[in-house]
Design a protein around this motif. Sequence first.
Motif, PDB file in Angstrom:
ATOM      1  N   LEU A   5      42.395  13.087  12.784  1.00 43.35           N
ATOM      2  CA  LEU A   5      42.754  11.986  12.449  1.00 43.35           C
ATOM      3  C   LEU A   5      42.269  11.288  11.126  1.00 43.35           C
ATOM      4  CD1 LEU A   5      42.673  10.321  16.104  1.00 43.35           C
ATOM      5  CD2 LEU A   5      44.600  11.257  14.862  1.00 43.35           C
ATOM      6  N   PRO A   6      42.917  10.835  10.219  1.00 38.61           N
ATOM      7  CA  PRO A   6      42.714  10.323   8.794  1.00 38.61           C
ATOM      8  C   PRO A   6      41.367   9.725   8.957  1.00 38.61           C
ATOM      9  CG  PRO A   6      45.022  10.173   9.086  1.00 38.61           C
ATOM     10  CD  PRO A   6      44.457  10.461  10.426  1.00 38.61           C
ATOM     11  N   GLU A   7      41.328   8.473   9.723  1.00 40.55           N
ATOM     12  CA  GLU A   7      40.198   7.812   9.610  1.00 40.55           C
ATOM     13  C   GLU A   7      39.052   8.246  10.204  1.00 40.55           C
ATOM     14  OE1 GLU A   7      40.958   4.029  11.520  1.00 40.55           O
ATOM     15  OE2 GLU A   7      42.390   3.368  10.459  1.00 40.55           O
ATOM     16  N   ARG A   8      39.103   9.106  11.274  1.00 44.66           N
ATOM     17  CA  ARG A   8      37.844   9.818  11.776  1.00 44.66           C
ATOM     18  C   ARG A   8      37.557  11.000  10.776  1.00 44.66           C
ATOM     19  NH1 ARG A   8      39.278  11.306  17.525  1.00 44.66           N
ATOM     20  NH2 ARG A   8      38.799   9.176  18.071  1.00 44.66           N
ATOM     21  N   LEU A   9      38.411  11.723  10.257  1.00 49.47           N
ATOM     22  CA  LEU A   9      38.022  12.705   9.169  1.00 49.47           C
ATOM     23  C   LEU A   9      37.401  12.160   8.077  1.00 49.47           C
ATOM     24  CD1 LEU A   9      37.989  15.647   8.336  1.00 49.47           C
ATOM     25  CD2 LEU A   9      40.378  15.139   7.477  1.00 49.47           C
ATOM     26  N   ASP A  10      37.777  11.019   7.707  1.00 50.29           N
ATOM     27  CA  ASP A  10      37.006  10.550   6.615  1.00 50.29           C
ATOM     28  C   ASP A  10      35.687  10.045   6.736  1.00 50.29           C
ATOM     29  OD1 ASP A  10      37.425   9.526   3.577  1.00 50.29           O
ATOM     30  OD2 ASP A  10      36.844   7.475   4.581  1.00 50.29           O
ATOM     31  N   ARG A  11      35.564   9.656   7.767  1.00 51.53           N
ATOM     32  CA  ARG A  11      34.140   9.344   8.247  1.00 51.53           C
ATOM     33  C   ARG A  11      33.341  10.235   8.498  1.00 51.53           C
ATOM     34  NH1 ARG A  11      31.956   8.996  13.201  1.00 51.53           N
ATOM     35  NH2 ARG A  11      33.783   9.022  14.378  1.00 51.53           N
ATOM     36  N   LEU A  12      33.825  11.513   9.374  1.00 47.18           N
ATOM     37  CA  LEU A  12      32.654  12.408   9.381  1.00 47.18           C
ATOM     38  C   LEU A  12      32.539  13.074   8.155  1.00 47.18           C
ATOM     39  CD1 LEU A  12      34.656  14.105  12.493  1.00 47.18           C
ATOM     40  CD2 LEU A  12      32.285  12.960  12.459  1.00 47.18           C
ATOM     41  N   ALA A  13      33.504  13.281   7.167  1.00 46.25           N
ATOM     42  CA  ALA A  13      33.356  13.622   5.916  1.00 46.25           C
ATOM     43  C   ALA A  13      32.223  12.926   5.030  1.00 46.25           C
ATOM     44  CB  ALA A  13      34.717  13.877   4.941  1.00 46.25           C
ATOM     45  N   ARG A  14      32.323  11.761   5.005  1.00 48.24           N
ATOM     46  CA  ARG A  14      31.463  11.010   4.565  1.00 48.24           C
ATOM     47  C   ARG A  14      30.149  11.004   4.844  1.00 48.24           C
ATOM     48  NH1 ARG A  14      32.652   4.969   5.316  1.00 48.24           N
ATOM     49  NH2 ARG A  14      31.903   5.257   7.099  1.00 48.24           N
ATOM     50  N   GLU A  15      29.748  11.149   6.501  1.00 45.17           N
ATOM     51  CA  GLU A  15      28.578  11.301   6.860  1.00 45.17           C
ATOM     52  C   GLU A  15      28.177  12.632   6.499  1.00 45.17           C
ATOM     53  OE1 GLU A  15      28.451  10.560  10.861  1.00 45.17           O
ATOM     54  OE2 GLU A  15      29.185   8.428  10.784  1.00 45.17           O
ATOM     55  N   GLN A  35      37.955  25.939   9.058  1.00 47.74           N
ATOM     56  CA  GLN A  35      39.190  26.405   9.349  1.00 47.74           C
ATOM     57  C   GLN A  35      40.232  25.590   8.755  1.00 47.74           C
ATOM     58  OE1 GLN A  35      38.889  26.100  13.867  1.00 47.74           O
ATOM     59  NE2 GLN A  35      37.176  27.879  13.922  1.00 47.74           N
ATOM     60  N   THR A  36      39.923  24.341   8.292  1.00 50.88           N
ATOM     61  CA  THR A  36      40.647  23.241   7.941  1.00 50.88           C
ATOM     62  C   THR A  36      40.619  23.000   6.311  1.00 50.88           C
ATOM     63  OG1 THR A  36      40.389  22.353  10.179  1.00 50.88           O
ATOM     64  CG2 THR A  36      41.623  20.973   8.797  1.00 50.88           C
ATOM     65  N   PRO A  37      41.440  23.365   5.589  1.00 51.82           N
ATOM     66  CA  PRO A  37      41.500  22.870   4.230  1.00 51.82           C
ATOM     67  C   PRO A  37      41.278  21.254   3.955  1.00 51.82           C
ATOM     68  CG  PRO A  37      43.002  24.664   4.481  1.00 51.82           C
ATOM     69  CD  PRO A  37      42.859  24.073   5.810  1.00 51.82           C
ATOM     70  N   ALA A  38      42.003  20.571   4.919  1.00 53.60           N
ATOM     71  CA  ALA A  38      42.111  19.134   4.816  1.00 53.60           C
ATOM     72  C   ALA A  38      40.609  18.606   5.006  1.00 53.60           C
ATOM     73  CB  ALA A  38      43.051  18.460   5.919  1.00 53.60           C
ATOM     74  N   ALA A  39      39.985  19.094   5.941  1.00 52.47           N
ATOM     75  CA  ALA A  39      38.426  18.712   6.031  1.00 52.47           C
ATOM     76  C   ALA A  39      37.710  19.002   4.788  1.00 52.47           C
ATOM     77  CB  ALA A  39      37.801  19.225   7.177  1.00 52.47           C
ATOM     78  N   MET A  40      38.009  20.341   4.008  1.00 52.01           N
ATOM     79  CA  MET A  40      37.124  20.760   2.689  1.00 52.01           C
ATOM     80  C   MET A  40      37.371  19.632   1.762  1.00 52.01           C
ATOM     81  SD  MET A  40      35.049  22.726   1.411  1.00 52.01           S
ATOM     82  CE  MET A  40      35.125  24.497   2.598  1.00 52.01           C
ATOM     83  N   LEU A  41      38.735  19.127   1.692  1.00 53.80           N
ATOM     84  CA  LEU A  41      39.142  18.373   0.606  1.00 53.80           C
ATOM     85  C   LEU A  41      38.267  16.933   0.939  1.00 53.80           C
ATOM     86  CD1 LEU A  41      42.967  19.135   0.602  1.00 53.80           C
ATOM     87  CD2 LEU A  41      41.326  19.610  -1.308  1.00 53.80           C
ATOM     88  N   ALA A  42      38.419  16.708   2.216  1.00 55.81           N
ATOM     89  CA  ALA A  42      37.722  14.900   2.295  1.00 55.81           C
ATOM     90  C   ALA A  42      36.181  15.320   2.011  1.00 55.81           C
ATOM     91  CB  ALA A  42      37.987  14.799   3.728  1.00 55.81           C
ATOM     92  N   LEU A 238      43.724  33.246  -7.529  1.00 62.46           N
ATOM     93  CA  LEU A 238      43.398  31.953  -6.852  1.00 62.46           C
ATOM     94  C   LEU A 238      44.629  30.841  -6.598  1.00 62.46           C
ATOM     95  CD1 LEU A 238      39.895  30.605  -8.385  1.00 62.46           C
ATOM     96  CD2 LEU A 238      40.212  32.208  -6.458  1.00 62.46           C
ATOM     97  N   SER A 239      44.735  30.464  -5.530  1.00 62.69           N
ATOM     98  CA  SER A 239      45.959  29.561  -5.183  1.00 62.69           C
ATOM     99  C   SER A 239      45.922  28.639  -4.287  1.00 62.69           C
ATOM    100  CB  SER A 239      47.313  30.475  -5.311  1.00 62.69           C
ATOM    101  OG  SER A 239      47.269  31.101  -3.872  1.00 62.69           O
ATOM    102  N   GLY A 240      46.431  27.650  -4.201  1.00 62.04           N
ATOM    103  CA  GLY A 240      46.453  26.575  -3.279  1.00 62.04           C
ATOM    104  C   GLY A 240      47.367  25.304  -3.536  1.00 62.04           C
ATOM    105  N   HIS A 241      47.643  24.714  -2.392  1.00 69.15           N
ATOM    106  CA  HIS A 241      48.577  23.408  -2.490  1.00 69.15           C
ATOM    107  C   HIS A 241      47.904  22.365  -3.282  1.00 69.15           C
ATOM    108  CE1 HIS A 241      51.381  25.127   0.582  1.00 69.15           C
ATOM    109  NE2 HIS A 241      50.212  25.565   1.129  1.00 69.15           N
ATOM    110  N   CYS A 242      48.729  21.613  -3.813  1.00 66.12           N
ATOM    111  CA  CYS A 242      48.468  20.633  -4.538  1.00 66.12           C
ATOM    112  C   CYS A 242      49.108  19.347  -3.855  1.00 66.12           C
ATOM    113  CB  CYS A 242      49.141  20.567  -6.000  1.00 66.12           C
ATOM    114  SG  CYS A 242      48.682  19.029  -7.000  1.00 66.12           S
ATOM    115  N   VAL A 243      48.193  18.382  -3.126  1.00 68.11           N
ATOM    116  CA  VAL A 243      48.647  17.489  -2.181  1.00 68.11           C
ATOM    117  C   VAL A 243      48.426  15.998  -2.993  1.00 68.11           C
ATOM    118  CG1 VAL A 243      48.563  18.746  -0.210  1.00 68.11           C
ATOM    119  CG2 VAL A 243      46.550  17.405  -1.074  1.00 68.11           C
TER     120      VAL A 243
END
Length: 246
Positions: A5-15, A35-42, A238-243
Amino acid sequence: MNTLLPERLDRLAREYALGTLAGPARRRFERVLLQTPAAMLAVGAWQERLAGLAGAVPAMRPRESVWRALEQRLFVSPARAAPAPTGALQWLWGLSSVRALGGALAGVFLCALLLRLQPGLIGMEPQRDALPESYVGLLTDTVGKPTVLASSKRHGRRLTVKLLQPVIIPAGSVAQLWALPKDGSAAFPVGVVPGSGSATVVLADTSEKLFFNVSQLAVSMEASPAKAGDKPSGDFVLSGHCVKLW
């Protein structure tokens, strides 16, 4: 619990970036990172935001008394060492010790960090926790391991590139970053990335104009930095999505 969830992921990434996420929660989040690129990005975005905090803390040069105290502790035998002061002077002695100096420096850094993240504690206006509008790319190698994190503010003209693991660049070659439009048209060069560490790439235009219709970023090995109109000479390593983050 849905970590993504965006808010929870942002909080966990910050901590996680701050180092305050500990114990089982940290281990669970590290499994999510793998396992999750979105978490790595955050996490990468928060690390970039917090990286400048250390530079905001002024450097401290230890006093001569600190070095003398260190020499006494390391090189003077107990039989020859002068007795430590007692009473009221004992506090001053402890204050000049290396351990106390390290604690003082850590205190200064933590205060700066706390006031940066929670300025409301001293009556300052609170900062907005949401990440700035940005274009972000996470590039992986041929086996899917996250390797390059690239980010740029939506209307900025600089792209920050951070290597998550080293890239082997053959002698006489450069690692050229390309943008791949979503309509399938020809890739265009963005800049050169380093083999390790981080770098800032000056863009030819704002990120909004360059990346608005880009779906992927990729890296190829080239004999020299590519110019406008050039095309990749070989396969992408190397390659990956641009979001868009907004």
